[in-house]
Design a protein around this motif. Structure first.
Motif, PDB file in Angstrom:
ATOM      1  N   SER A  44     -12.715  28.842  30.960  1.00  0.00           N
ATOM      2  CA  SER A  44     -12.760  27.633  30.140  1.00  0.00           C
ATOM      3  C   SER A  44     -14.153  27.380  29.606  1.00  0.00           C
ATOM      4  CB  SER A  44     -12.276  26.431  30.944  1.00  0.00           C
ATOM      5  OG  SER A  44     -13.083  26.234  32.074  1.00  0.00           O
ATOM      6  N   VAL A  45     -14.187  26.586  28.555  1.00  0.00           N
ATOM      7  CA  VAL A  45     -15.417  26.149  27.913  1.00  0.00           C
ATOM      8  C   VAL A  45     -15.339  24.630  27.866  1.00  0.00           C
ATOM      9  CG1 VAL A  45     -16.778  26.204  25.789  1.00  0.00           C
ATOM     10  CG2 VAL A  45     -15.466  28.226  26.482  1.00  0.00           C
ATOM     11  N   GLY A  46     -16.328  23.946  28.435  1.00  0.00           N
ATOM     12  CA  GLY A  46     -16.288  22.486  28.454  1.00  0.00           C
ATOM     13  C   GLY A  46     -15.511  21.964  29.648  1.00  0.00           C
ATOM     14  N   TYR A  47     -14.981  20.745  29.512  1.00  0.00           N
ATOM     15  CA  TYR A  47     -14.271  20.075  30.594  1.00  0.00           C
ATOM     16  C   TYR A  47     -12.786  20.413  30.525  1.00  0.00           C
ATOM     17  CZ  TYR A  47     -12.725  16.399  33.766  1.00  0.00           C
ATOM     18  OH  TYR A  47     -12.168  15.714  34.812  1.00  0.00           O
ATOM     19  N   VAL A  48     -12.315  21.177  31.505  1.00  0.00           N
ATOM     20  CA  VAL A  48     -10.908  21.569  31.619  1.00  0.00           C
ATOM     21  C   VAL A  48     -10.554  21.420  33.097  1.00  0.00           C
ATOM     22  CG1 VAL A  48      -9.225  23.415  31.290  1.00  0.00           C
ATOM     23  CG2 VAL A  48     -11.155  23.205  29.703  1.00  0.00           C
ATOM     24  N   LYS A  49      -9.926  20.313  33.441  1.00  0.00           N
ATOM     25  CA  LYS A  49      -9.636  19.984  34.843  1.00  0.00           C
ATOM     26  C   LYS A  49      -8.241  19.383  34.960  1.00  0.00           C
ATOM     27  CE  LYS A  49     -13.951  20.750  36.154  1.00  0.00           C
ATOM     28  NZ  LYS A  49     -14.345  21.894  36.884  1.00  0.00           N
ATOM     29  N   SER A  50      -7.813  19.143  36.186  1.00  0.00           N
ATOM     30  CA  SER A  50      -6.493  18.539  36.401  1.00  0.00           C
ATOM     31  C   SER A  50      -6.456  17.097  35.907  1.00  0.00           C
ATOM     32  CB  SER A  50      -6.081  18.615  37.873  1.00  0.00           C
ATOM     33  OG  SER A  50      -6.953  17.870  38.681  1.00  0.00           O
ATOM     34  N   LYS A  51      -7.620  16.488  35.674  1.00  0.00           N
ATOM     35  CA  LYS A  51      -7.653  15.140  35.105  1.00  0.00           C
ATOM     36  C   LYS A  51      -7.586  15.159  33.582  1.00  0.00           C
ATOM     37  CE  LYS A  51      -9.649  12.853  38.990  1.00  0.00           C
ATOM     38  NZ  LYS A  51     -10.522  11.832  39.504  1.00  0.00           N
ATOM     39  N   SER A  52      -7.588  16.344  32.989  1.00  0.00           N
ATOM     40  CA  SER A  52      -7.435  16.478  31.536  1.00  0.00           C
ATOM     41  C   SER A  52      -6.001  16.133  31.150  1.00  0.00           C
ATOM     42  CB  SER A  52      -7.734  17.913  31.097  1.00  0.00           C
ATOM     43  OG  SER A  52      -9.061  18.272  31.390  1.00  0.00           O
ATOM     44  N   ASP A  53      -5.812  15.870  29.858  1.00  0.00           N
ATOM     45  CA  ASP A  53      -4.451  15.702  29.334  1.00  0.00           C
ATOM     46  C   ASP A  53      -3.732  17.041  29.429  1.00  0.00           C
ATOM     47  OD1 ASP A  53      -5.302  13.116  28.547  1.00  0.00           O
ATOM     48  OD2 ASP A  53      -5.798  13.812  26.526  1.00  0.00           O
ATOM     49  N   LEU A  54      -2.422  16.999  29.337  1.00  0.00           N
ATOM     50  CA  LEU A  54      -1.636  18.225  29.275  1.00  0.00           C
ATOM     51  C   LEU A  54      -1.869  18.905  27.926  1.00  0.00           C
ATOM     52  CD1 LEU A  54       1.592  16.646  30.737  1.00  0.00           C
ATOM     53  CD2 LEU A  54       0.057  18.232  31.925  1.00  0.00           C
ATOM     54  N   PHE A  55      -1.745  20.227  27.877  1.00  0.00           N
ATOM     55  CA  PHE A  55      -1.903  20.922  26.599  1.00  0.00           C
ATOM     56  C   PHE A  55      -0.812  20.444  25.654  1.00  0.00           C
ATOM     57  CE2 PHE A  55      -0.707  24.441  23.755  1.00  0.00           C
ATOM     58  CZ  PHE A  55      -1.859  24.482  23.000  1.00  0.00           C
ATOM     59  N   GLY A  56      -1.210  20.019  24.456  1.00  0.00           N
ATOM     60  CA  GLY A  56      -0.276  19.531  23.448  1.00  0.00           C
ATOM     61  C   GLY A  56      -0.030  18.041  23.506  1.00  0.00           C
ATOM     62  N   GLN A  57      -0.445  17.387  24.570  1.00  0.00           N
ATOM     63  CA  GLN A  57      -0.172  15.963  24.754  1.00  0.00           C
ATOM     64  C   GLN A  57      -0.747  15.122  23.618  1.00  0.00           C
ATOM     65  OE1 GLN A  57      -1.024  14.567  28.711  1.00  0.00           O
ATOM     66  NE2 GLN A  57      -1.314  12.453  28.051  1.00  0.00           N
ATOM     67  N   TYR A  58      -1.899  15.515  23.122  1.00  0.00           N
ATOM     68  CA  TYR A  58      -2.538  14.730  22.054  1.00  0.00           C
ATOM     69  C   TYR A  58      -1.668  14.646  20.800  1.00  0.00           C
ATOM     70  CZ  TYR A  58      -3.796  18.856  19.349  1.00  0.00           C
ATOM     71  OH  TYR A  58      -3.739  20.001  18.589  1.00  0.00           O
ATOM     72  N   ARG A  59      -0.768  15.623  20.600  1.00  0.00           N
ATOM     73  CA  ARG A  59       0.121  15.602  19.434  1.00  0.00           C
ATOM     74  C   ARG A  59       1.090  14.421  19.492  1.00  0.00           C
ATOM     75  NH1 ARG A  59      -1.317  17.814  15.097  1.00  0.00           N
ATOM     76  NH2 ARG A  59       0.831  17.716  14.483  1.00  0.00           N
ATOM     77  N   TYR A  60       1.297  13.871  20.677  1.00  0.00           N
ATOM     78  CA  TYR A  60       2.289  12.815  20.882  1.00  0.00           C
ATOM     79  C   TYR A  60       1.664  11.518  21.376  1.00  0.00           C
ATOM     80  CZ  TYR A  60       4.599  17.334  21.064  1.00  0.00           C
ATOM     81  OH  TYR A  60       4.989  18.618  20.791  1.00  0.00           O
ATOM     82  N   LYS A  61       0.363  11.352  21.161  1.00  0.00           N
ATOM     83  CA  LYS A  61      -0.347  10.200  21.711  1.00  0.00           C
ATOM     84  C   LYS A  61       0.166   8.864  21.169  1.00  0.00           C
ATOM     85  CE  LYS A  61      -4.170  10.118  18.474  1.00  0.00           C
ATOM     86  NZ  LYS A  61      -5.590  10.167  18.272  1.00  0.00           N
ATOM     87  N   ASP A  62       0.677   8.846  19.940  1.00  0.00           N
ATOM     88  CA  ASP A  62       1.148   7.596  19.351  1.00  0.00           C
ATOM     89  C   ASP A  62       2.620   7.327  19.628  1.00  0.00           C
ATOM     90  OD1 ASP A  62      -1.391   7.067  18.287  1.00  0.00           O
ATOM     91  OD2 ASP A  62      -0.968   8.284  16.517  1.00  0.00           O
ATOM     92  N   MET A  63       3.275   8.228  20.346  1.00  0.00           N
ATOM     93  CA  MET A  63       4.685   8.069  20.663  1.00  0.00           C
ATOM     94  C   MET A  63       4.827   7.047  21.798  1.00  0.00           C
ATOM     95  SD  MET A  63       7.337  11.026  21.877  1.00  0.00           S
ATOM     96  CE  MET A  63       7.448  11.811  20.280  1.00  0.00           C
ATOM     97  N   ALA A  64       5.450   5.918  21.503  1.00  0.00           N
ATOM     98  CA  ALA A  64       5.600   4.874  22.513  1.00  0.00           C
ATOM     99  C   ALA A  64       6.588   5.300  23.594  1.00  0.00           C
ATOM    100  CB  ALA A  64       6.062   3.582  21.859  1.00  0.00           C
ATOM    101  N   GLU A  65       7.664   5.933  23.192  1.00  0.00           N
ATOM    102  CA  GLU A  65       8.663   6.451  24.125  1.00  0.00           C
ATOM    103  C   GLU A  65       9.413   7.567  23.439  1.00  0.00           C
ATOM    104  OE1 GLU A  65      12.396   3.453  23.394  1.00  0.00           O
ATOM    105  OE2 GLU A  65      10.947   2.900  24.934  1.00  0.00           O
ATOM    106  N   GLY A  66      10.085   8.377  24.220  1.00  0.00           N
ATOM    107  CA  GLY A  66      10.810   9.492  23.639  1.00  0.00           C
ATOM    108  C   GLY A  66      12.022   9.831  24.475  1.00  0.00           C
TER     109      GLY A  66
END
Length: 172
Positions: A44-66
Motif C-alpha cells: 500500500s501507499v498512504g493510509y490503508v487500514k481496517s479503519k479505512s472505508d471499504l473499496f468502492g464505498q465512496y461511490r455510494y456516499k450520498d446513498m441514504a439507504e439501499g
C-alpha cells in the motif's frame, strides 16, 4: 470499471502492466492506494487500514439507504461483480446502480473492517457476503456474518469459479 472505481494502472516502457492502484478512502477522502504489483504482490501507499472505508464505498456516499449491497473478496472482484450485475440489470431493463464493495485489508481482516463500516452497511435492507469459494474465504464469510446487522446478511457462493473475477470466464 476502472474509471468508475478510480483505479489507476502503471505500465513499463514496453506497455506491459506493472501495477494496479486501487484508491482507498477514509471518511470518504482519498487516504492512499492499495497497490497490486503484477502478477499478485500487494502493498500500500498512504493510509490503508481496517479503519479505512471499504473499496468502492465512496461511490455510494450520498446513498441514504439501499436495497442490496454485495461484499466481495477483493478489488478485482469488486470490478467484476459490479460489471456482471450492471450487465444483468441492463438486460432486464432495470435502471439500478449495483452496490459492490470489498475490504482493502485482506480476507482475514475483513470482519474487522466491516465492523468499522457497520453504519454504512446497515443502510441496506440486504447484505450479501460473497467472498472466495475456498477455505479461507468461507471461514472469513462466517466471521463477517457475526459482525454485521442481524437478519440482513446472506452468504453467496459462486456457481462457477472461486470468485467473481473467475466467474467472468464462465459467462453464459
Amino acid at each position: 470499471m476502472k474509471k468508475f472505481f478510480g483505479v489507476r494502472t502503471e505500465f513499463d516502457d514496453k506497455g506491459e502492466v506493472v501495477a494496479t492502484y486501487y484508491p482507498v478512502t477514509t471518511g470518504y477522502r482519498l487516504s492512499g492506494y492499495k497497490r497490486r504489483r503484477h502478477p499478485k504482490l500487494f502493498d500500500s501507499v498512504g493510509y490503508v487500514k481496517s479503519k479505512s472505508d471499504l473499496f468502492g464505498q465512496y461511490r455510494y456516499k450520498d446513498m441514504a439507504e439501499g436495497k442490496t449491497v454485495l461484499i466481495v473478496g477483493g478489488e478485482a472482484d469488486t470490478e467484476a461483480a459490479y460489471q456482471m450485475l450492471k450487465d444483468y440489470y441492463v438486460s432486464r431493463g432495470w435502471d439500478y446502480e449495483p452496490v459492490v464493495v470489498s475490504a482493502v485489508v485482506g480476507e482475514q481482516s475483513t470482519p474487522r473492517q466491516l465492523a468499522n463500516n457497520y453504519d454504512f452497511l446497515n443502510r441496506f435492507q440486504k447484505i450479501i457476503v460473497g467472498l472466495d469459494n475456498d477455505k479461507a474465504g468461507k471461514e472469513a464469510a462466517e466471521k463477517c456474518v457475526a459482525r454485521l446487522p442481524k437478519g440482513k446478511v446472506f452468504i453467496a457462493t459462486w456457481s462457477k469459479g472461486k470468485d467473481p473475477n473467475e466467474r467472468l470466464l464462465y459467462r453464459d
